[in-house]
Each structure stands twice: as C-alpha cells, then as structure tokens.
Design a protein around this motif. Sequence first.
Motif, PDB file in Angstrom:
ATOM      1  N   GLY A 576     -29.454 -38.942  71.278  1.00 57.10           N
ATOM      2  CA  GLY A 576     -30.506 -39.704  71.954  1.00 57.10           C
ATOM      3  C   GLY A 576     -31.864 -39.566  71.315  1.00 57.10           C
ATOM      4  O   GLY A 576     -32.854 -40.109  71.817  1.00 57.10           O
ATOM      5  N   LYS A 577     -31.957 -38.859  70.183  1.00 52.58           N
ATOM      6  CA  LYS A 577     -33.235 -38.652  69.496  1.00 52.58           C
ATOM      7  C   LYS A 577     -33.200 -39.215  68.073  1.00 52.58           C
ATOM      8  O   LYS A 577     -33.940 -38.787  67.207  1.00 52.58           O
ATOM      9  CB  LYS A 577     -33.560 -37.151  69.456  1.00 52.58           C
ATOM     10  CG  LYS A 577     -33.626 -36.503  70.830  1.00 52.58           C
ATOM     11  CD  LYS A 577     -34.760 -37.064  71.682  1.00 52.58           C
ATOM     12  CE  LYS A 577     -34.760 -36.494  73.087  1.00 52.58           C
ATOM     13  NZ  LYS A 577     -34.929 -35.032  73.124  1.00 52.58           N
ATOM     14  N   GLY A 578     -32.304 -40.175  67.851  1.00 52.85           N
ATOM     15  CA  GLY A 578     -32.235 -40.819  66.540  1.00 52.85           C
ATOM     16  C   GLY A 578     -31.298 -40.149  65.564  1.00 52.85           C
ATOM     17  O   GLY A 578     -31.322 -40.463  64.367  1.00 52.85           O
ATOM     18  N   ASN A 579     -30.441 -39.242  66.034  1.00 53.72           N
ATOM     19  CA  ASN A 579     -29.515 -38.531  65.163  1.00 53.72           C
ATOM     20  C   ASN A 579     -28.079 -38.765  65.604  1.00 53.72           C
ATOM     21  O   ASN A 579     -27.812 -39.066  66.765  1.00 53.72           O
ATOM     22  CB  ASN A 579     -29.807 -37.027  65.193  1.00 53.72           C
ATOM     23  CG  ASN A 579     -31.210 -36.694  64.726  1.00 53.72           C
ATOM     24  OD1 ASN A 579     -31.581 -37.006  63.604  1.00 53.72           O
ATOM     25  ND2 ASN A 579     -31.992 -36.063  65.595  1.00 53.72           N
ATOM     26  N   VAL A 580     -27.155 -38.576  64.666  1.00 52.32           N
ATOM     27  CA  VAL A 580     -25.739 -38.766  64.975  1.00 52.32           C
ATOM     28  C   VAL A 580     -24.901 -37.826  64.118  1.00 52.32           C
ATOM     29  O   VAL A 580     -25.234 -37.533  62.965  1.00 52.32           O
ATOM     30  CB  VAL A 580     -25.310 -40.236  64.728  1.00 52.32           C
ATOM     31  CG1 VAL A 580     -25.385 -40.589  63.250  1.00 52.32           C
ATOM     32  CG2 VAL A 580     -23.923 -40.509  65.282  1.00 52.32           C
ATOM     33  N   GLY A 581     -23.830 -37.329  64.696  1.00 52.49           N
ATOM     34  CA  GLY A 581     -22.775 -36.656  63.953  1.00 52.49           C
ATOM     35  C   GLY A 581     -21.546 -37.543  64.011  1.00 52.49           C
ATOM     36  O   GLY A 581     -21.265 -38.146  65.049  1.00 52.49           O
ATOM     37  N   ILE A 582     -20.813 -37.660  62.913  1.00 53.48           N
ATOM     38  CA  ILE A 582     -19.631 -38.528  62.872  1.00 53.48           C
ATOM     39  C   ILE A 582     -18.476 -37.756  62.251  1.00 53.48           C
ATOM     40  O   ILE A 582     -18.590 -37.227  61.144  1.00 53.48           O
ATOM     41  CB  ILE A 582     -19.879 -39.814  62.063  1.00 53.48           C
ATOM     42  CG1 ILE A 582     -21.127 -40.541  62.559  1.00 53.48           C
ATOM     43  CG2 ILE A 582     -18.665 -40.729  62.138  1.00 53.48           C
ATOM     44  CD1 ILE A 582     -21.491 -41.770  61.726  1.00 53.48           C
ATOM     45  N   GLU A 583     -17.377 -37.709  62.963  1.00 48.48           N
ATOM     46  CA  GLU A 583     -16.177 -37.068  62.447  1.00 48.48           C
ATOM     47  C   GLU A 583     -15.030 -38.067  62.486  1.00 48.48           C
ATOM     48  O   GLU A 583     -14.981 -38.936  63.370  1.00 48.48           O
ATOM     49  CB  GLU A 583     -15.834 -35.833  63.274  1.00 48.48           C
ATOM     50  CG  GLU A 583     -15.032 -34.798  62.517  1.00 48.48           C
ATOM     51  CD  GLU A 583     -15.844 -34.075  61.444  1.00 48.48           C
ATOM     52  OE1 GLU A 583     -15.234 -33.322  60.670  1.00 48.48           O
ATOM     53  OE2 GLU A 583     -17.083 -34.258  61.379  1.00 48.48           O
ATOM     54  N   THR A 584     -14.094 -37.958  61.540  1.00 49.22           N
ATOM     55  CA  THR A 584     -13.004 -38.919  61.471  1.00 49.22           C
ATOM     56  C   THR A 584     -11.695 -38.250  61.084  1.00 49.22           C
ATOM     57  O   THR A 584     -11.675 -37.321  60.278  1.00 49.22           O
ATOM     58  CB  THR A 584     -13.338 -40.046  60.473  1.00 49.22           C
ATOM     59  OG1 THR A 584     -12.268 -40.974  60.425  1.00 49.22           O
ATOM     60  CG2 THR A 584     -13.586 -39.496  59.081  1.00 49.22           C
ATOM     61  N   LYS A 585     -10.604 -38.731  61.691  1.00 47.49           N
ATOM     62  CA  LYS A 585      -9.248 -38.284  61.380  1.00 47.49           C
ATOM     63  C   LYS A 585      -8.331 -39.506  61.382  1.00 47.49           C
ATOM     64  O   LYS A 585      -8.564 -40.466  62.111  1.00 47.49           O
ATOM     65  CB  LYS A 585      -8.737 -37.281  62.420  1.00 47.49           C
ATOM     66  CG  LYS A 585      -9.518 -35.981  62.505  1.00 47.49           C
ATOM     67  CD  LYS A 585      -9.238 -35.085  61.317  1.00 47.49           C
ATOM     68  CE  LYS A 585      -9.941 -33.740  61.482  1.00 47.49           C
ATOM     69  NZ  LYS A 585      -9.724 -32.849  60.307  1.00 47.49           N
ATOM     70  N   SER A 586      -7.271 -39.452  60.587  1.00 47.93           N
ATOM     71  CA  SER A 586      -6.327 -40.561  60.560  1.00 47.93           C
ATOM     72  C   SER A 586      -5.204 -40.344  61.563  1.00 47.93           C
ATOM     73  O   SER A 586      -4.898 -39.212  61.954  1.00 47.93           O
ATOM     74  CB  SER A 586      -5.743 -40.731  59.155  1.00 47.93           C
ATOM     75  OG  SER A 586      -4.752 -39.752  58.897  1.00 47.93           O
ATOM     76  N   PHE A 587      -4.585 -41.440  61.970  1.00 43.65           N
ATOM     77  CA  PHE A 587      -3.380 -41.382  62.796  1.00 43.65           C
ATOM     78  C   PHE A 587      -2.515 -42.587  62.474  1.00 43.65           C
ATOM     79  O   PHE A 587      -3.017 -43.652  62.112  1.00 43.65           O
ATOM     80  CB  PHE A 587      -3.715 -41.334  64.293  1.00 43.65           C
ATOM     81  CG  PHE A 587      -4.458 -42.537  64.807  1.00 43.65           C
ATOM     82  CD1 PHE A 587      -3.781 -43.620  65.358  1.00 43.65           C
ATOM     83  CD2 PHE A 587      -5.850 -42.605  64.739  1.00 43.65           C
ATOM     84  CE1 PHE A 587      -4.459 -44.731  65.831  1.00 43.65           C
ATOM     85  CE2 PHE A 587      -6.540 -43.713  65.205  1.00 43.65           C
ATOM     86  CZ  PHE A 587      -5.841 -44.778  65.758  1.00 43.65           C
ATOM     87  N   ARG A 588      -1.214 -42.417  62.586  1.00 46.12           N
ATOM     88  CA  ARG A 588      -0.274 -43.493  62.283  1.00 46.12           C
ATOM     89  C   ARG A 588       0.281 -44.074  63.574  1.00 46.12           C
ATOM     90  O   ARG A 588       0.850 -43.347  64.397  1.00 46.12           O
ATOM     91  CB  ARG A 588       0.872 -42.997  61.405  1.00 46.12           C
ATOM     92  CG  ARG A 588       1.846 -44.108  60.984  1.00 46.12           C
ATOM     93  CD  ARG A 588       2.994 -43.543  60.157  1.00 46.12           C
ATOM     94  NE  ARG A 588       2.526 -42.977  58.910  1.00 46.12           N
ATOM     95  CZ  ARG A 588       2.301 -43.674  57.800  1.00 46.12           C
ATOM     96  NH1 ARG A 588       2.501 -44.988  57.803  1.00 46.12           N
ATOM     97  NH2 ARG A 588       1.886 -43.074  56.710  1.00 46.12           N
ATOM     98  N   VAL A 589       0.118 -45.377  63.737  1.00 48.97           N
ATOM     99  CA  VAL A 589       0.671 -46.079  64.885  1.00 48.97           C
ATOM    100  C   VAL A 589       2.079 -46.553  64.534  1.00 48.97           C
ATOM    101  O   VAL A 589       2.292 -47.190  63.494  1.00 48.97           O
ATOM    102  CB  VAL A 589      -0.216 -47.276  65.286  1.00 48.97           C
ATOM    103  CG1 VAL A 589       0.476 -48.130  66.346  1.00 48.97           C
ATOM    104  CG2 VAL A 589      -1.562 -46.781  65.809  1.00 48.97           C
TER     105      VAL A 589
END
Length: 727
Positions: A576-589
């Motif tokens: 909420g102060k102009g910052n972001v953390g982003i994490e990502t993982k793959s998954f198979r459908v």
Amino acid sequence: MDFATRRVRLQPSRRRHRGRSAIAATVAAAVVLLGNVVLLAQPAQAATLLSQGHPVTASSSEGAGTPATAAVDGDLNSRWSSAWQDNQWLQVDLGATSSISQVVLRWEAAYAKEYRIEVSGNGQDWNPIYSTTTSPGGNETLNVNGSGRYVRMYGVKRANGYGMSLYEFQVLGTGGDNGPPQGSGTVHVAGSQGNWQLLVNNAPWQVKGLTWGPPASEAGARLPALKSIGVNTVRTWGTDASSKPLFDAAAVNGMRVIAGYWLQPGGGPGSGGCVNYVTDATYKANMLTEIRRWTTEYKDNQGVLLWNVGNESVLGMQNCFSGTELENQRIAYAKFVNEATVAIHAIDPNHPVTSTDAWTGAWPYFKQYTPALDLLAVNSYGHICQVKQDWIAGGYNKPYIVTEAGPAGEWEVPNDANGVPNEPTDIQKRDGYLAAWNCITGHTGVALGATLFHYGVEDDFGAVWFNLTPGGLKRLSYYAVRQAFGGAGGGNTAPVISNMTLSRTTDVPAGGTISVTVNVSDPDGDALTHEFRVGGKYIDGSGALVGTPFSGNGPFTVTVPERLGVWKLYDYVRDGKGNVGIETKSFRVVAPPVQGTNIARGKPATASSYQQVGNGAPYPPSNVTDGNNTTRWASDWSDPQWVQVDLGSVQSFNRIQLVWEASFARAYRIEASDDGNNWRPVYTTADGNGDVDNIASGGSGRYVRMTGTQRGTGWGYSLFEFGIYRN
C-alpha cells in the motif's frame, strides 16, 4: 476521525489558479496570518517563480495519489505526502544554477515541525540556507539567500503521527533556465591499456544506468526519481524523432543517454528479422542515411552520452544463416558497423561509439573488422562475472560497458519439475543485481559501468522476471539498484517473500483448486495484501498475466484454469506504499480423473477432415483415442466438422470427456449410433468454452461422434482426447 475526513476538513479554500507572474507578485507582497504568527514576505528584489513544473523527487510518497510532482504543479488541490516517518525530503531541480531569494511552503495538516531548506549544485552535496525546530505549519514564506540548481526541503521531525505533506513547494529567485542545456558536451574515452575512464566534459563518468522502457514523452516526470537512486544513464535500442523528450529530460537532470541504433537481426535468436549484409546494399544505405540523420539531429544535445550501433545481431544471425554463410554474414555485419561508426564520427566527434552483442564471442569480429569503435559493449546476465576473463583471454585493447545485466535469464536457469525454466525468487533477483554490479566494477580501469535491465512499467511475464517497477510498483530489485549505485537510502521498502509453496504442482485437475502457502514479511511493518494471477506463456506464448479466484488469508485456496498445460502462478504482495513483492511457481493442469473405464482408448477413429500439412502436422483422428494429452486431431478450418470413435460393438457409457486444444467448438453435439448411419442425440451445447468438457450424459451405441457446428476461433476444431467412460 479517519485520515481522509481529516484531510478534507483541514484543506484550505479553493482558489482559482493564476499565471506565474501573478503568483510571484502575490507572494512578494503578501502578509500571511497564521494564528498569532505573522510572516512578512518582502524579498529584497523582484523574484520569479522558478520551481513550478520542474522535475521533482522525494524520499518517499504515501501513495499514487500524492506524488512529489503535486508539490510543484501550481494546484492547491493536489499535494505531496511522504511516508509516515521522520527524515523525509522533497527536492526540485531548477534546471540551472539560480539565485534563490525566497521559499514558500504551503503545508497540509501533516507538516514538518523541524526542517531545513538546502541548496546544491549537483544534487549530492547540500548547503543549508534556512532551518527551524519550531515550524507552525500552515503557509510559510521564507526570505533566504543562496544559490544552486537543486533546492530541497529536508524534514527532520514530523509535527504529528502522519507524514509530511505539502500542497506547494515554491522556490523564487533569478537565473533559472527552463530548457535543456545545449552545446558540445564532449564525451570521450581516456587513458591507456587497463587504465581507461569515460570523461564527460573532462570529468570522470562511471555509467550507473538502467535500460529505458517507458515512452520518451514520460522522461521529464520519471528521470528525477531514477536520479534520486543514483542512476546517471539510461540506454535505448532505437533513436528517431520521438527520442527528443528523453534527451532533453536527461540534459535537464544532469543525466545521459546511450542512444541505440537498431539493426536487423536485433534482439538475439528468434527475433528481429533477417537481412543479408553481404548482398543487400539498399538496406545498408538506408540504415546509414537514418544513422546520419539522427546523429546530426542530436549530436549537440547534452543528454547524449554515446552512440550504440546494433543489438545482439552477431548472435541473432544464427537464426538466419548457418555454416560458412553464417560466418560470412557476421564478418559483413561487423564491417557495416565499422562503416556506420566512421559515419557517426564524421558528424559527431564529441561522443564515442560502441556496438552491443549478447555474447563476448562477438568481440573477435569487432576486434578484426570494426576498428573504428571507441569501446566494446555486451549484454550478459547469469554469466556476467565471466566477461572479465573473456576480455583478458581475448587480448582486447579497448574498454567496455555492459549494456544489459541482471539476474539469470529464462535461457540460463535449470528447468523445474514441470520442465519449464525455474524463475529466480524475488530475493535471488535482488542479489543478482548486486552480484552483477560487483563483477562489473571489479574490472577496474576496463569496465566503465553498466545499464542494468530493466526500468519499465510493463506488467507481464517478462516484466515480472526483469522489471524493477512492474505496474509502477517498486520491488526488492529497485532498492538493490539504489544500493549498488549509492542512491539516497531510507524510506519505505518492498515486502520480502522468503518462500511460496503449492500443495500440488505436477497434476492439478483442470478447474480445481490448490493450497498456496506464502511466507512474507515487511521491513516497515505495513499491512500486506495478496493478489494471485496466472500466466500461460508456456502454453500459448502469451505473456499476459490474468487474475484468478482465491480465498483465505494464508494458506490460500487458489482456483486454477481449465486449460491443460504448464501454467505459472504469481502472488503479488503489496504494502500500500508503492512497493510489491512477486513470487512465482509453475503448476501443470491435467484432465480431471473420470470414474470408470475409458472404453474409447485405442479404438479406431475417423473424421470429416484432418490437417495434413503445417507446423507439427499431420494431426490425424487416431490421436483422440491414444491416451496422450500432448497429441491431437485438428480439422480443416470450416464448419461443420466431425470426429467419431468406433467402439467395436454396441456398448453403454455414462460420461464423456472432451479435452480441447486452443481451437475449440463454440457449438457442438454428441451423438451415438449402432450402425454409423442412424444417429441418436446424447448432448448438445451452443456455449462451449474449450479447455476440458466433462459431460454427464450417457447412452449406448457402437459409434460415438462429436460434430462441431460453430468454431470458437478462426482455426478449425482440435481435440487432444475424446474419452468415453463406463462405470
């Protein structure tokens, strides 16, 4: 009362905006009454408002609605507001050294009790011209005496529990220059073997840069913030008429641009198109004309640092040629770059020329065939620390800059359990920028700096991998660059995600849910929010990230798409102060399991048509009963089309599962027949959406047919599997 109510009630009455001279005259003659405090505002000489509309930066901003620019826009209905901390600052760049006679502060209720006004000639070394520990807030008009290009309000202590907030920060005086400086602005490479440096107007210049992504028209608003974190250079890949605002804004901010000239096949393997440098004289003549044109146009703009001819073309030629012809093309390209370099030098002797490629293996071509280059350049990510040794082993006699660098790229990391590149974590990316900069600066006297990749606001697959500010939000990598370049510290910083785990990764049923656990902390103790998105880049090449439903407060229950294949899940954690953390993982459908036996498995299948030519063809109907969700039937591109399975005898069934490829049926029907001639309806729909259709309709027959009557795309119909199940 809440903060929003408090702000409205304490806001001063609206007043009509007047011209610059009217404001200056009003300020010069005003007597401002603040409770029992009277501030007389009568400067010794006529003053001009110098600050309005000029580049402005701040230590922090409370949010997107209270940017630093609001303090110099002349609008008393907008404001800058800092983070809720002490030691916050706001500074304006006047564009040239000016004589400062007056500063006007129009505070919102959140003001600084203790602050100082400072001036600087370079934005780094500051001299105080006013200070107080007992500010009354409200409207303050200060008669001062100082000079500088930059003027800063440095708030030491807040008056209340909020931040510091200014409706207007007005600097008055004489000598301001609104335009970018023009002139020769000489840049050259100086020194001897292993002891080089880049000189700008005879002063050392280490390239502390970022590659530039936003439109050039936004440079005036964006460059001051980059300068505040230590950036002095930005790099582009192309130069044309639209480049002028970027050059001008760089000049105003005391920054520089590495100005690119794009050549085919730019961008490395798989992009940029192909041109024959051995035979295509027309292309080369046209490009020389363009290079001469824009070099002439911008050579006297002090925003220019150097010219950069081409990007990753030596490597990219492997996508166009092979064998002896590939070698001949690379030699011809290097010779053309030399021709372009000579042409630039003839027009502009005051700025160096380089050429970028994606590997140091291009440097031997430049060494032998492009002697006119002033310095070398390279894009390097995961192997950046090898560049120094490659330079030494190659026996080169010119320095270099790194024109792209950062954490390991998609092409450099190992694959995960789903067979797709294992993207580095937010923390690993942060550390990757710091490690890259350390390796670059470790080659003292040879590596003259770098433009790290990438400053942009794009918010897609590639942006999450590399952008410092996806969607305009700052992440750990942004603050790592600030640390590397020696920018001003402090202020609110990004959330730190230490781990993200998915309950299932290799066999998630289409349209089902997974449990997601995210371990995250915030250095400033801010309340955090989560948003989950999915990306299908490894399914259809699309870089777009789209929101997906989720619930809970951790662990989270996240709904996955219905389409089969390997997806990536992204968690955006905002403070909420102009910052972001982003994490990502793959998954198979995968296709959801169906109760019972697939009586169609291995049975003969026929179709109205099938695609026999094209990439990956043929796509015969037998693929729909082979039990393999990576093979498919594809029809002609017309309506109607059908595919049918021969079960060998009349059999009953309870359920049908259709696993669609991207080319699905919007409208279709399922029918059964005992003889292949007389058909009974089993199921029909006019609003199919592709992916996986589980049809709880039964029947009996030897033959079961799907007839598509309306395609969902411009292509044909395509099925991975046509499953017919009996309990």
